[in-house]
Write an enzyme that holds these catalytic residues in place. Structure first.
Site, PDB file in Angstrom:
ATOM      1  CG  HIS A 326      -2.046   0.945   1.153  1.00 44.02           C
ATOM      2  ND1 HIS A 326      -1.881   2.309   1.156  1.00 44.02           N
ATOM      3  CD2 HIS A 326      -3.379   0.728   1.041  1.00 44.02           C
ATOM      4  CE1 HIS A 326      -3.061   2.892   1.060  1.00 44.02           C
ATOM      5  NE2 HIS A 326      -3.998   1.958   0.986  1.00 44.02           N
ATOM      6  NE  ARG A 346      -3.116   7.585  -1.847  1.00 44.83           N
ATOM      7  CZ  ARG A 346      -3.166   6.552  -2.653  1.00 44.83           C
ATOM      8  NH1 ARG A 346      -3.017   6.725  -3.959  1.00 44.83           N
ATOM      9  NH2 ARG A 346      -3.365   5.325  -2.191  1.00 44.83           N
TER      10      ARG A 346
END
Length: 555
Positions: A326, A346
């Site tokens: 990740h 994000r």
């Protein structure tokens, strides 16, 4: 609180924020997405899977000759924990219709739907019910519930994100079941985020072409697991939960069918046998193997146990050469090293920037591309921020979220993230987070079809332990959907199958055959698997434990 030596870099991030905000508000891409050629180049040069020593041939078992992740190959080329000759298979301690190995999201889901088919169920789980990656997931679950979206678009996104290595039938099952799963979970008690008009709030994710991410703030996994566990516990007469009782081997019968498992009680250190008409593996992934030395987001029990016992029995694996790192794992403070910073950050507009406050990658590239770009920025371009322990990372500029969507957005949507960092004096509403890729997901696993069947009769698999759904790169939110969709399918199919099964004489001969294969391949090792618990005891400490006897990682 960030130390003095990071303050200059933090000022540069703050200085560039206004210009970056202006671009984001204009509706333009804040950074140009990579072309396919650029993606290929950054992957091959910087993604850990492409390192020379990342993979090697496995020398035994159904995938003999395949190149797989080196740490997994080591695990598969290990001895069994048990001596098969010591077990009285004629007198199992328990008999059931369906044995589910693993008590996370897929296990709970499978149990509920197997029960609906009239089956009695045993869940054996290594730790407590719900101790799993399912519980820890934060960002959300993908499902095409909006008018501007459809299962077909979701299908194309998932296939593209997986580099078209996905098994198409599995992806089709994933995306077509998704809207139904959303409704079912809501009826069970999951409170999805909704707007004032009652519509689902959906957010963007890396590699997706539509806003498709449903969430329960950033406690999505915990919210889903709460209702699943409550529901499982509502049927104690039909679903027996055995905690701290991992399965260390499958049991077969003389017809070659899977017929149950050997459980090991972590409290009493005693073994017990479960005879079962069908068996479902839902043991999750392998983050605690710390592949290539990376920290991990995974829970303490993620040690690939299901992969090991299924492989030893003859189950085929798929894409065990692929690991998901990740892109946004915490680097600072050290106490939360490797912890997940959810992709929802994000999705809400946070931007990755380097030590001088520059954007260097489109924030919503697929995870493998984004992670490789972060590594490039730190290692090749030397534009990362170094910590006092020698680690390195880039900033994830979270304060820009409130500037984009209004004050209070961060606290309202990301309460877990706010709390995680505030414990160490870092306020992510006004300071960025320091991040670097962390080991997050096992892309491959035991090969299944859309009914969750394996190549072994009566053995089913669901969730992260399975392979083929996500190809070689999973998109955000598809893992939560995966364990719900395929947990349900596994439960239904195993429950129905249990009404037809006629088991023969029980046997553990497959363990003996595997040991012979190890010997014939010239493999000499004292390694034992499944390891059950990760090995964090330093060698010098073990050397001091003069009375300790180790069986793998257990004393």
């Amino acid at each position: 609180m960030y130390p003095d030596y990071m303050q200059e870099s933090l000022k540069l991030v703050e200085r560039t924020r206004a210009d970056r905000l202006k671009i984001a508000k204009s509706g333009e891409k804040v950074f140009k997405p990579m072309t396919e050629k650029e993606r290929g180049e950054v992957l091959s040069k910087f993604h850990p899977d492409y390192k020379e020593d990342a993979r090697r041939e496995v020398r035994v078992g159904p995938n003999k000759g395949d190149k797989i992740t080196t740490e997994v190959a080591d695990l598969l080329e290990s001895h069994s924990r048990i001596d098969s000759s010591l077990f009285d298979l004629a007198n199992p301690a328990y008999e059931t219709d369906v044995l589910i190995i693993g008590g996370g999201g897929a296990g709970c889901e499978a149990a509920l739907f197997a029960r609906n088919e009239g089956a009695n169920v045993i869940i054996s789980t290594k730790l407590r019910l719900g101790d799993s990656n399912s519980m820890m997931s934060q960002g959300g679950m993908q499902a095409s519930v909006n008018p501007h979206d459809s299962p077909i678009i979701h299908y194309l996104d998932a296939m593209g994100g997986g580099h078209f290595d996905n098994k198409p039938d599995l992806v089709r099952a994933l995306v077509t079941d998704a809207p139904m799963i959303v409704t079912w979970l809501e009826e069970l008690g999951v409170m999805w985020d909704k707007g004032a008009d009652g519509h689902y709030v959906t957010k963007a994710g890396g590699g997706t072409s539509r806003r498709r991410m449903l969430s329960a703030r950033d406690y999505t996994g915990a919210t889903i697991m709460r209702v699943l566990m409550d529901e499982v516990k509502s049927y104690p007469d039909d679903i027996k939960v055995m905690e701290f009782a991992p399965c260390v081997e499958l049991i077969m019968d003389d017809k070659g069918q899977v017929a149950g498992g050997v459980l090991y009680d972590l409290d009493t250190e005693e073994y017990s046998l479960v005879k079962s008409k069908t068996t479902i593996i839902t043991t999750g992934g392998f983050g605690r193997l710390h592949i290539k030395g990376f920290p991990t987001t995974n829970h303490y029990g993620a040690t690939a146990d299901g992969i090991v016992i299924a492989y030893r029995a003859g189950a085929k694996l798929l894409y065990m050469d692929s690991v998901q790192y990740h892109p946004t794992g915490a680097v600072y403070p050290e106490q939360i090293l490797g912890f997940l910073v959810t992709e929802e950050v994000r999705g809400l507009g946070a931007q990755p920037v380097n030590k001088v406050g520059e954007l260097f990658v489109f924030p919503l590239e697929p995870r493998d591309i984004e992670a490789a770009a972060f590594i490039r920025e730190c290692l090749e371009r030397d534009k990362g921020i170094k910590t006092h322990t020698g680690r390195v990372g880039v900033w994830l500029d979270s304060p820009i979220i409130d500037m984009l969507h209004g004050d209070g957005t961060i606290k309202r949507n990301l309460p877990a993230m706010v709390r995680q960092f505030s414990r160490f004096g870092i306020d992510i509403t006004c300071e960025p987070m320091l991040i670097y890729p962390t080991l997050h997901y096992q892309n491959g696993g035991i090969e299944i079809n859309e009914r969750c069947e394996t190549n072994l009769s009566n053995l089913y698999v669901a969730g992260e332990a399975s392979g083929g759904v996500h190809g070689r790169n999973r998109l955000m939110g598809n893992s939560v959907l995966d364990y719900n969709v395929f947990g349900r399918r596994a439960g239904i199919n195993a429950g129905q199958r249990s009404k037809q099964v006629k088991l023969g004489k029980l046997t553990l001969n497959h363990i003996n055959r595997y040991e012979a294969e190890l010997k014939n391949a010239g493999i000499k090792t004292d390694r034992i698997s499944p390891i059950l618990l990760p090995d964090y005891t330093p060698k010098e400490v073990k050397d001091r434990q003069l009375t300790a006897h180790y069986e793998g990682t257990l004393r």
